[in-house]
Design a protein around this motif. Sequence first.
Motif, PDB file in Angstrom:
ATOM      1  N   PHE A  42      24.642  32.017 -22.049  1.00 17.16           N
ATOM      2  CA  PHE A  42      25.952  32.556 -22.418  1.00 17.16           C
ATOM      3  C   PHE A  42      25.860  33.324 -23.729  1.00 17.16           C
ATOM      4  O   PHE A  42      26.316  34.472 -23.837  1.00 17.16           O
ATOM      5  N   LEU A  93      27.883  30.068 -14.662  1.00 15.65           N
ATOM      6  CA  LEU A  93      28.764  30.707 -15.647  1.00 15.65           C
ATOM      7  C   LEU A  93      29.730  31.686 -14.985  1.00 15.65           C
ATOM      8  O   LEU A  93      30.884  31.812 -15.410  1.00 15.65           O
ATOM      9  N   TYR A  98      33.048  32.485 -17.107  1.00 16.68           N
ATOM     10  CA  TYR A  98      32.536  32.913 -18.414  1.00 16.68           C
ATOM     11  C   TYR A  98      31.862  34.282 -18.362  1.00 16.68           C
ATOM     12  O   TYR A  98      31.815  34.984 -19.365  1.00 16.68           O
ATOM     13  N   VAL A 108      30.341  39.424 -20.722  1.00 17.26           N
ATOM     14  CA  VAL A 108      31.352  38.409 -20.999  1.00 17.26           C
ATOM     15  C   VAL A 108      32.663  39.173 -21.140  1.00 17.26           C
ATOM     16  O   VAL A 108      32.783  40.038 -22.011  1.00 17.26           O
ATOM     17  N   VAL A 112      37.621  36.237 -22.037  1.00 15.47           N
ATOM     18  CA  VAL A 112      36.867  35.011 -22.303  1.00 15.47           C
ATOM     19  C   VAL A 112      36.669  34.849 -23.801  1.00 15.47           C
ATOM     20  O   VAL A 112      36.825  33.759 -24.355  1.00 15.47           O
ATOM     21  N   ILE A 118      36.761  29.449 -27.276  1.00 19.37           N
ATOM     22  CA  ILE A 118      35.695  30.378 -27.673  1.00 19.37           C
ATOM     23  C   ILE A 118      35.983  30.902 -29.074  1.00 19.37           C
ATOM     24  O   ILE A 118      35.069  31.018 -29.900  1.00 19.37           O
TER      25      ILE A 118
END
Length: 156
Positions: A42, A93, A98, A108, A112, A118
Motif C-alpha cells: 500500500f 487491497l 484501498y 490509490v 482513500v 488514512i
Amino acid sequence: IVIEYDESRQRAAIQLASDYLLRAVGAANRHLDGDLTRGAVFMGVIQANIRLLAPGPETDGLDPPCRRPVSGGALAAMLGIPAETVRRKVKTLIEEGYLVRVHGGLTVPAEVLMRPEISRLVRANYLNLRRLFRQLQKIGVDVGAPPLQPEAALEP
C-alpha cells in the motif's frame, strides 16, 4: 567539502532513523490488521504514485490526472518481494477499496487518502518525521534545512 566522520554521531543517527522506521511501520501495521507486506505494498503504491511529480499550481498531488500508476512488477522490484506475493496483496487491497487498477497500473484513489483513518496515519507519520529531524538536529546531523521551529499544535 570535508565531512567529518564521527562514529558516535553516526550510531546515534542510525538509531534515530531505525526508531522512526519502526514507528512508521508499526502505525501502518496496526491500521492494516497486522499484515506488514500488505502495508508495504500500500505504501509502495502511494510512494510510486507521487514519485517524480513536478509540483505546480495546477496540481496538488492528489488529483487522479497527476498520479503515476505503478505496475505490480515494479512494486515487487521496489520492495524486493516476489511478484506473486505482490499480486495477492494487491488483490486484497483492491477488494478492500484501498487500490484501483487504471491504465498503466495501480493507484490509490484520492478518496482513500481523504479517509479519516488514512489522514490520521499520514498525520502521525508527519509528526514522526518531524521528531526524527528534531532529534537529528539535536545530535548535530545536518539535515539540509534550517532548524525546525516548535509548533505547539504539531508537537506529539
